[in-house]
Design an enzyme around this catalytic site. Structure first.
Site, PDB file in Angstrom:
ATOM      1  N   ASP A  44       4.746  -1.232  14.655  1.00  0.00           N
ATOM      2  CA  ASP A  44       6.089  -1.654  14.233  1.00  0.00           C
ATOM      3  C   ASP A  44       6.899  -2.226  15.405  1.00  0.00           C
ATOM      4  O   ASP A  44       8.089  -1.931  15.549  1.00  0.00           O
ATOM      5  CB  ASP A  44       6.845  -0.468  13.597  1.00  0.00           C
ATOM      6  CG  ASP A  44       6.149   0.028  12.328  1.00  0.00           C
ATOM      7  OD1 ASP A  44       5.512  -0.790  11.649  1.00  0.00           O
ATOM      8  OD2 ASP A  44       6.247   1.233  12.031  1.00  0.00           O
ATOM      9  N   GLY A 102       3.443  -2.283  -4.596  1.00  0.00           N
ATOM     10  CA  GLY A 102       3.408  -3.755  -4.544  1.00  0.00           C
ATOM     11  C   GLY A 102       4.701  -4.437  -4.946  1.00  0.00           C
ATOM     12  O   GLY A 102       4.682  -5.617  -5.308  1.00  0.00           O
ATOM     13  N   HIS A 116       9.252  -3.237   7.202  1.00  0.00           N
ATOM     14  CA  HIS A 116       9.352  -1.808   7.504  1.00  0.00           C
ATOM     15  C   HIS A 116      10.717  -1.290   7.046  1.00  0.00           C
ATOM     16  O   HIS A 116      11.742  -1.943   7.305  1.00  0.00           O
ATOM     17  CB  HIS A 116       9.168  -1.588   9.013  1.00  0.00           C
ATOM     18  CG  HIS A 116       9.183  -0.142   9.378  1.00  0.00           C
ATOM     19  ND1 HIS A 116       8.101   0.698   9.157  1.00  0.00           N
ATOM     20  CD2 HIS A 116      10.158   0.640   9.901  1.00  0.00           C
ATOM     21  CE1 HIS A 116       8.412   1.911   9.553  1.00  0.00           C
ATOM     22  NE2 HIS A 116       9.647   1.906   9.998  1.00  0.00           N
ATOM     23  N   ASN A 147       7.121  -5.379  -2.985  1.00  0.00           N
ATOM     24  CA  ASN A 147       7.378  -6.482  -2.035  1.00  0.00           C
ATOM     25  C   ASN A 147       6.467  -7.667  -2.317  1.00  0.00           C
ATOM     26  O   ASN A 147       6.886  -8.816  -2.216  1.00  0.00           O
ATOM     27  CB  ASN A 147       7.229  -6.000  -0.588  1.00  0.00           C
ATOM     28  CG  ASN A 147       8.498  -5.355  -0.083  1.00  0.00           C
ATOM     29  OD1 ASN A 147       9.507  -6.022   0.112  1.00  0.00           O
ATOM     30  ND2 ASN A 147       8.463  -4.032   0.084  1.00  0.00           N
ATOM     31  N   MET A 194      -0.666   0.483   4.416  1.00  0.00           N
ATOM     32  CA  MET A 194      -0.461   1.662   5.237  1.00  0.00           C
ATOM     33  C   MET A 194      -1.619   1.896   6.209  1.00  0.00           C
ATOM     34  O   MET A 194      -2.237   2.956   6.235  1.00  0.00           O
ATOM     35  CB  MET A 194      -0.223   2.882   4.335  1.00  0.00           C
ATOM     36  CG  MET A 194       0.946   2.701   3.380  1.00  0.00           C
ATOM     37  SD  MET A 194       2.449   2.041   4.157  1.00  0.00           S
ATOM     38  CE  MET A 194       3.360   3.553   4.382  1.00  0.00           C
ATOM     39  N   ARG A 195      -1.911   0.852   6.981  1.00  0.00           N
ATOM     40  CA  ARG A 195      -2.951   0.979   8.001  1.00  0.00           C
ATOM     41  C   ARG A 195      -2.517   0.222   9.251  1.00  0.00           C
ATOM     42  O   ARG A 195      -1.858  -0.805   9.151  1.00  0.00           O
ATOM     43  CB  ARG A 195      -4.258   0.333   7.493  1.00  0.00           C
ATOM     44  CG  ARG A 195      -4.981   1.106   6.440  1.00  0.00           C
ATOM     45  CD  ARG A 195      -6.242   0.354   6.045  1.00  0.00           C
ATOM     46  NE  ARG A 195      -7.141   0.138   7.176  1.00  0.00           N
ATOM     47  CZ  ARG A 195      -7.991   1.042   7.633  1.00  0.00           C
ATOM     48  NH1 ARG A 195      -8.075   2.212   7.073  1.00  0.00           N
ATOM     49  NH2 ARG A 195      -8.774   0.753   8.653  1.00  0.00           N
TER      50      ARG A 195
HETATM   51  C1  GAR Z   1       8.138  -0.454   1.388  1.00  0.00           C
HETATM   52  O1  GAR Z   1       9.305   0.325   1.447  1.00  0.00           O
HETATM   53  C2  GAR Z   1       7.726  -0.906   2.760  1.00  0.00           C
HETATM   54  O2  GAR Z   1       8.804  -1.209   3.592  1.00  0.00           O
HETATM   55  C3  GAR Z   1       7.004   0.327   3.277  1.00  0.00           C
HETATM   56  O3  GAR Z   1       6.244   0.755   2.162  1.00  0.00           O
HETATM   57  C4  GAR Z   1       6.940   0.411   0.964  1.00  0.00           C
HETATM   58  C5  GAR Z   1       5.991  -0.352   0.069  1.00  0.00           C
HETATM   59  O4  GAR Z   1       6.573  -0.597  -1.175  1.00  0.00           O
HETATM   60  N1  GAR Z   1       6.172   0.022   4.387  1.00  0.00           N
HETATM   61  C6  GAR Z   1       6.012   0.846   5.411  1.00  0.00           C
HETATM   62  O5  GAR Z   1       6.516   1.944   5.479  1.00  0.00           O
HETATM   63  C7  GAR Z   1       5.130   0.303   6.524  1.00  0.00           C
HETATM   64  N2  GAR Z   1       5.265   1.106   7.691  1.00  0.00           N
HETATM   65  P1  GAR Z   1       5.956  -1.680  -2.143  1.00  0.00           P
HETATM   66  O6  GAR Z   1       4.468  -1.334  -2.292  1.00  0.00           O
HETATM   67  O7  GAR Z   1       6.691  -1.486  -3.430  1.00  0.00           O
HETATM   68  O8  GAR Z   1       6.177  -3.019  -1.539  1.00  0.00           O
END
Ligand code: GAR
Length: 221
Positions: free
Chosen positions: A150, A17, A114, A19, A95-96
């Site tokens: 994506d 989390g 992404h 982001n 992640m879905r």
């Molecule tokens: C981030 O690096 C995001 O870009 C990636 O998961 C991570 C989540 O981090 N997302 C993907 O790969 C989606 N395909 P966070 O939970 O610390 O935000």
């Protein structure tokens, strides 16, 4: 009292989390003006991001996805987002894959971040894919979500170098710093409505463009 002008953001996450926290910090600091995060939803009970939301007193819900068929699950999530009167959905490490039902329910109002320069390295383990491919630069992308993985129109991107000694972890950390920065920029632009989409191109309006330049000049002092 609720501010009717405030745009409501719904965040979906599955893990750490960071982001989400970057967006929450930006809302609190006014870098994303006239907005609030009205709900955080996780499909995983053990997602640290859920706890972070609760600590910030942002409504947080766990809607478990295990064993639930994709569209049936998405119907639950869309109902929760509508209940929270969400204007914009931000996927933040969710992640879905979203079903066509979900995409149609919030068409043009879902953003994803992404960790690669799309269209390179979509899907899982984007940083690993970049290292394995041997690219010298990678980065991150904020894009609108459509029915394909994506693949929606790109709102913002940032580039980072891939260094000779990089591991998946060091590259991911370098990219993450940029993720936090550009997700705020993208959400601010989209909520402002000061853009148009031509084909696949997301184009800031002239007004937004000059405000950006002024802001950039102010930042540089
Ligand atoms: C981030 O690096 C995001 O870009 C990636 O998961 C991570 C989540 O981090 N997302 C993907 O790969 C989606 N395909 P966070 O939970 O610390 O935000």
């Amino acid at each position: 009292m609720t501010n009717l002008m405030e745009k409501k953001i719904g965040v979906l996450l599955s893990g750490r989390g960071s982001n989400f926290e970057a967006l929450a910090d930006s809302v609190a600091a006014g870098r994303i003006p006239d907005a609030e995060i009205s709900i955080v939803i996780s499909n995983r009970e053990d997602a640290p991001g859920l706890l972070r939301a609760t600590e910030r007193r942002i409504p947080a819900r766990m809607i478990p996805s295990k064993g639930v068929e994709r569209e049936a699950y998405d119907r639950l999530v869309v109902a929760a987002l509508n209940e929270a009167r969400v204007d914009l959905v931000c996927l933040a490490g969710f992640m879905r894959l979203l079903s066509p039902y979900f995409v149609a329910a919030f068409r043009g109002r879902i953003l994803n971040i992404h960790p690669s320069l799309l269209p390179a390295f979509p899907g899982l383990e984007a940083q690993r894919q970049a290292l394995d491919y041997g690219v010298k630069f990678s980065g991150c992308t904020v894009h609108f979500v459509n029915e394909n993985l994506d693949a929606g129109p790109i709102v913002a991107q940032a580039i980072v170098p891939v260094k000779p000694g990089d591991t998946e972890e060091t590259l991911a950390a370098r990219i993450l710093c940029e993720e936090h920065r550009i997700y705020t920029e993208a959400v601010r632009l989209v909520l402002s409505g000061k853009f148009r989409i031509e084909g696949r191109r997301v184009l800031p309006t002239a007004e937004e463009h000059s405000e950006e330049r002024l802001a950039g000049r102010a930042k540089r002092g």
